[in-house]
Write a protein that holds these residues in place. Sequence first.
Motif, mmCIF file in Angstrom:
data_model
loop_
_atom_site.group_PDB
_atom_site.id
_atom_site.type_symbol
_atom_site.label_atom_id
_atom_site.label_comp_id
_atom_site.label_asym_id
_atom_site.label_seq_id
_atom_site.Cartn_x
_atom_site.Cartn_y
_atom_site.Cartn_z
ATOM 1 N N SER A 16 0.808 -1.227 0.000
ATOM 2 C CA SER A 16 0.000 0.000 0.000
ATOM 3 C C SER A 16 0.837 1.270 0.000
ATOM 4 O O SER A 16 0.285 2.360 0.136
ATOM 5 C CB SER A 16 -0.948 0.007 1.212
ATOM 6 O OG SER A 16 -0.195 0.006 2.402
ATOM 7 N N GLU A 19 0.817 5.195 2.430
ATOM 8 C CA GLU A 19 -0.476 5.868 2.509
ATOM 9 C C GLU A 19 -0.765 6.439 3.889
ATOM 10 O O GLU A 19 -1.108 7.598 4.033
ATOM 11 C CB GLU A 19 -1.594 4.890 2.122
ATOM 12 C CG GLU A 19 -1.622 4.549 0.666
ATOM 13 C CD GLU A 19 -2.729 3.552 0.355
ATOM 14 O OE1 GLU A 19 -3.541 3.249 1.236
ATOM 15 O OE2 GLU A 19 -2.753 3.082 -0.787
ATOM 16 N N ALA A 20 -0.672 5.586 4.905
ATOM 17 C CA ALA A 20 -1.002 6.014 6.260
ATOM 18 C C ALA A 20 -0.429 4.997 7.242
ATOM 19 O O ALA A 20 -0.050 3.892 6.867
ATOM 20 C CB ALA A 20 -2.518 6.106 6.439
ATOM 21 N N LEU A 21 -0.380 5.380 8.521
ATOM 22 C CA LEU A 21 0.109 4.461 9.539
ATOM 23 C C LEU A 21 -0.818 3.260 9.702
ATOM 24 O O LEU A 21 -0.388 2.196 10.132
ATOM 25 C CB LEU A 21 0.259 5.171 10.886
ATOM 26 C CG LEU A 21 1.425 6.160 10.983
ATOM 27 C CD1 LEU A 21 1.411 6.852 12.339
ATOM 28 C CD2 LEU A 21 2.745 5.450 10.770
ATOM 29 N N SER A 22 -2.079 3.426 9.364
ATOM 30 C CA SER A 22 -3.025 2.328 9.497
ATOM 31 C C SER A 22 -3.212 1.558 8.186
ATOM 32 O O SER A 22 -4.080 0.700 8.106
ATOM 33 C CB SER A 22 -4.374 2.855 9.973
ATOM 34 O OG SER A 22 -4.891 3.771 9.027
ATOM 35 N N ALA A 23 -2.414 1.861 7.181
ATOM 36 C CA ALA A 23 -2.527 1.172 5.892
ATOM 37 C C ALA A 23 -2.110 -0.289 6.039
ATOM 38 O O ALA A 23 -1.336 -0.636 6.936
ATOM 39 C CB ALA A 23 -1.655 1.872 4.851
ATOM 40 N N PRO A 24 -2.614 -1.156 5.165
ATOM 41 C CA PRO A 24 -2.301 -2.584 5.263
ATOM 42 C C PRO A 24 -0.809 -2.908 5.224
ATOM 43 O O PRO A 24 -0.378 -3.880 5.809
ATOM 44 C CB PRO A 24 -3.010 -3.191 4.053
ATOM 45 C CG PRO A 24 -4.059 -2.217 3.676
ATOM 46 C CD PRO A 24 -3.557 -0.874 4.085
ATOM 47 N N ALA A 26 1.672 -1.017 6.439
ATOM 48 C CA ALA A 26 2.450 -0.297 7.446
ATOM 49 C C ALA A 26 3.239 -1.246 8.351
ATOM 50 O O ALA A 26 4.450 -1.086 8.534
ATOM 51 C CB ALA A 26 1.543 0.609 8.283
ATOM 52 N N VAL A 27 2.576 -2.235 8.921
ATOM 53 C CA VAL A 27 3.269 -3.165 9.829
ATOM 54 C C VAL A 27 4.319 -3.985 9.083
ATOM 55 O O VAL A 27 5.453 -4.100 9.555
ATOM 56 C CB VAL A 27 2.252 -4.067 10.572
ATOM 57 C CG1 VAL A 27 2.960 -5.167 11.343
ATOM 58 C CG2 VAL A 27 1.399 -3.228 11.516
#
Length: 154
Positions: A16, A19-24, A26-27
Motif C-alpha cells: 500500500s 499511505e497512512a500508519l493504518s494502511a495494510p 504499514a506493519v
Amino acid sequence: MVLGSLYLLWSAYGISGFEALSAPGAVPMVTTAVMLLCTGLIFLETLRKSKITAEKLERDILPMPVIVTILAITGYALALKPLGFLPTSFLFLTGLIRYLAKYSLARSALLALLMVAGIYLLFRIVFTVLMPPGIVPEAEVIAWVKSLFVARGN
C-alpha cells in the motif's frame, strides 16, 4: 540476509506504499525495515571480524536443536493445510517441548494443549482470525459450544 530483507521491504512497500500508519502495508514495512537495519548491522559487524575463528558449524552455528527446530517448522508448514491449525499446532508444540525442554510426553502434551487452546481462543474467537480448518470439524464444535449457552424455549 541484507538482500533478502531489502526485497521483503520492497514487497511490503508494494502492498500500500506510504499511505497512512493504518494502511495494510504499514506493519510489514516497519517489520522489514527493522529486519533490514538489523541484518545490515550484523553484516557490518561480520566484515570487521577476523577471518580465522575457532567456531565450528555443528557446535556454534547449526547445533542439533536448531536443525531439529528448522525441520519441525518445515513439517508444520507442510502439515498445516491438510491437517489444519489445531492438530498441527498441537503436534508441533508437543514435539518441540518434549525435545527442547526434555519434559515427559504427558507434560509436553498438556502444555501444548494449553498453549493451542489459548492461541485459538485469542485469535479465532476474540479476533475472529480464520485458521486452516483441516480435519477438525471446527464449525460444528463452535456451533455445539454456542448451543450450550443459548436459552432453550421449553
